[in-house]
Scaffold this active site. Structure first.
Site, PDB file in Angstrom:
ATOM      1  N   SER A 217       0.844  -1.199   0.000  1.00 58.90           N
ATOM      2  CA  SER A 217       0.000   0.000   0.000  1.00 58.90           C
ATOM      3  C   SER A 217       0.875   1.243   0.000  1.00 58.90           C
ATOM      4  CB  SER A 217      -0.949  -0.031   1.194  1.00 58.90           C
ATOM      5  OG  SER A 217      -1.946   0.953   1.029  1.00 58.90           O
ATOM      6  N   ASN A 218       0.346   2.364   0.405  1.00 55.95           N
ATOM      7  CA  ASN A 218       1.130   3.602   0.439  1.00 55.95           C
ATOM      8  C   ASN A 218       0.708   4.439   1.646  1.00 55.95           C
ATOM      9  OD1 ASN A 218      -1.192   5.257  -0.437  1.00 55.95           O
ATOM     10  ND2 ASN A 218      -0.949   4.074  -2.316  1.00 55.95           N
ATOM     11  N   TYR A 219       1.334   5.581   1.805  1.00 52.90           N
ATOM     12  CA  TYR A 219       1.114   6.389   3.019  1.00 52.90           C
ATOM     13  C   TYR A 219      -0.164   7.222   3.001  1.00 52.90           C
ATOM     14  CZ  TYR A 219       5.882   5.372   4.523  1.00 52.90           C
ATOM     15  OH  TYR A 219       7.011   4.752   4.945  1.00 52.90           O
ATOM     16  N   ALA A 283      -5.149   7.294  -3.674  1.00 56.21           N
ATOM     17  CA  ALA A 283      -3.786   7.024  -4.131  1.00 56.21           C
ATOM     18  C   ALA A 283      -3.780   5.561  -4.578  1.00 56.21           C
ATOM     19  CB  ALA A 283      -2.804   7.258  -2.996  1.00 56.21           C
TER      20      ALA A 283
END
Ligand code: CTP
Length: 408
Positions: A217-219, A283
Site C-alpha cells: 500500500s502507500n502512506y 492514491a
C-alpha cells in the site's frame, strides 16, 4: 405583542434546527417561533442559557418543540457531552434573542456555558437574531463583536426599530418572524448549493495483497478525500465514498469499502453512473503482485523473496471511456515532487479530466497524513487557482465553490 404570521418554507421541513435562547424579554417571542417551526415540520431542539430561563421556563419550549430542552453543560457520567452532541446534531442554528452578552461570548470564543460551547462546537451555519436595548445596540463594542461574528461566517438578522421593552424607542427589537424565517431559508439554500447532486469520492490508498496477511500500500491517509466527501454532503449532495481506509460515519455519506485497485474500479464503475461529480482523491497503487499466495509466505528456506508486480489499470482513464462518462465532471489529483504544473497538465489530458488538484509532496508542512494541504487547481481550459496552506476541509470547500457551476 402579536407576531407576524410567516409561512415557514418547505425547504426547512425535516431539517434539524437548534434554537439557542438567551436571556432577553424577546425570549417569549421565540417561544412562538419554535411553535411555528415545529408545526411546519422542522425538527427543532432548544438550548437555553440560565438567564433565558428567568424569562421563559424550559417547560414552555419542551411543550412547543416536543423535545427536552438542553440547559446543562455537563451530562450524567458516561453520556456524551451535550455541547458536542448538540453541535453534531444541528444542521442549522438560530440564536434568538441574541443578547449583547451572548454576542460578546460568541465573538470571544467563550465556552463556559452550554449555549456558547455548543455554538463553538457546531459544524453547521449559525443565524443570530439580536435583541436588546437601543443604547446597547448602538455601542461600538457590540457592533465590533457583530463584525467578528460576520467574519466567522455567521449571519445576522438585524433587529427592527420600534418601541422597546425598556420604554425607549429605537433599534433593538427582535426581527420579525418573517425576517428570521427568510434568513434561515437563505442560509440553508446558500449552504446547500449541491442539493440534488450525486457525488462520488475515492479516498486513501488501495491494498494489493501479497498473501492472506500482507499487502502493498502507500502512506495516503484518505483525509483529502474524506474532506471532499464531508464537504459535499454538508452542502446537500448525496455522496458515495469508495475507500479502503477507516472513515467515521457522516450524514449524507454512504461508504463503500474496497481493498484493491480492481475492486475500486468496479465500485466506481457502478457508482459513477449518473453521477454529477467524481473526486478521485485515492492514491491508487500503480502495481499489484502478479501472483497472490494463497497461504502465508514463510521465512524458512527463503533468503530472498522476489515479488513480481504487474500494472493496475488507470482507473480514471477507464472511467473516462465508460458510456455516459461525459455527464460526470471528473476531478483528479496529482501528488508530485517536481514539475508540478507540467505534470498536472499532462495528467488532465491523458486521463480525460475536467480539472486536477496538484500538490507538492516534497513540502514537509503538508506531508502525508496532515490535516493541511496547499497547491493549485487547473481546469482543462488552463484556468488556474492557487491555494495557500489551508485545512483539507477548507481546500475541499474552495474547490467545490469553483467547480459547482461547471457541473453538467
Ligand atoms: N489514478 C488512477 N488510477 C491509477 C493511478 C492513479 O485513477 N492507477 C488517479 C489518482 O486517483 C489521481 C490521478 O490518477 O486522481 C493521478 O494519480 P498519480 O498517481 O499522480 O498518477 P499516475 O497515473 O499514477 O502517474 P505517475 O506515473 O505520476 O504516478
Amino acid at each position: 405583542m402579536p407576531i407576524d404570521p410567516a409561512p415557514v418554507a418547505a425547504l426547512l421541513r425535516g431539517r434539524r434546527l437548534l434554537v439557542c435562547v438567551a436571556g432577553g424579554i424577546a425570549a417569549y417571542k421565540v417561544a412562538d417561533l419554535v411553535s411555528q417551526l415545529t408545526q411546519a415540520g422542522v425538527d427543532v431542539r432548544v438550548a437555553m442559557t440560565s438567564s433565558a430561563r428567568r424569562f421563559v421556563g424550559p417547560a414552555t419550549f419542551h411543550g412547543l418543540s416536543g423535545r427536552p430542552v438542553a440547559t446543562d453543560l455537563f451530562a450524567p457520567e458516561g453520556s456524551p457531552e451535550p455541547h458536542v452532541e448538540l453541535g453534531d446534531w444541528a444542521q442549522l442554528i438560530l440564536v434568538a434573542p441574541a443578547t449583547a452578552n451572548l454576542i460578546a461570548r460568541i465573538a470571544s470564543g467563550e465556552s463556559a456555558d452550554l449555549v456558547s460551547a455548543t455554538i463553538l462546537a457546531a459544524r453547521c451555519p449559525v443565524v443570530v437574531a439580536p435583541a436588546m436595548n437601543d443604547a446597547m445596540w448602538a455601542k461600538p463594542v457590540v457592533q465590533q463583536n457583530l463584525v467578528k461574528l460576520l467574519e466567522d461566517g455567521i449571519t445576522i438578522v438585524d433587529p427592527e426599530s420600534g418601541r422597546l421593552a425598556s420604554g425607549h424607542s429605537g433599534a433593538g427589537r427582535l426581527a420579525s418572524a418573517e425576517a428570521i424565517f427568510s434568513a434561515l431559508e437563505t442560509v440553508w439554500r446558500e449552504t446547500h448549493d449541491l442539493a440534488g447532486r450525486r457525488v462520488v469520492v475515492s479516498a486513501g490508498g488501495t491494498r494489493e495483497p501479497i498473501d492472506p496477511v500482507r499487502f502493498i500500500s502507500n502512506y495516503s491517509s484518505g483525509k483529502m478525500g474524506f474532506a471532499f466527501a464531508e464537504a459535499a454532503a454538508d452542502r446537500g449532495a448525496q455522496v458515495s465514498l469508495v475507500t479502503s481506509a477507516q472513515h467515521a460515519d457522516h450524514a449524507g455519506v454512504t461508504k463503500i469499502a474496497v481493498e484493491t485497485a480492481q475492486d475500486m474500479l468496479a465500485a466506481l464503475q457502478r457508482e459513477t453512473v449518473g453521477a454529477d461529480l467524481l473526486v478521485m482523491a485515492a492514491a491508487v497503487a500503480d502495481y499489484r503482485p502478479a501472483e497472490t499466495y494463497e497461504k502465508k509466505v514463510k521465512r524458512e528456506g527463503r533468503e530472498r523473496l522476489v515479488l513480481e508486480l504487474e500494472q493496475n489499470p488507470d482507473l480514471l482513464a477507464e472511467l473516462s471511456h465508460q458510456p455516459g462518462a461525459e455527464a460526470t465532471f471528473k476531478l483528479g489529483f496529482a501528488a508530485e515532487d517536481a514539475d508540478l504544473q507540467e505534470r498536472a497538465e499532462e495528467k488532465v489530458r491523458r486521463k480525460g479530466l475536467d480539472a486536477i488538484v496538484a500538490n507538492d509532496i516534497s513540502r514537509k508542512d503538508i506531508a502525508f497524513g496532515s490535516d493541511y494541504n496547499a497547491g493549485f487547481l487547473i481546469f482543462r481550459t488552463g484556468e488556474r487557482h492557487e491555494f495557500a496552506r489551508i485545512t483539507k476541509r477548507a481546500l475541499a470547500d474552495q474547490v467545490l465553490d469553483l467547480v459547482k457551476d461547471r457541473l453538467r
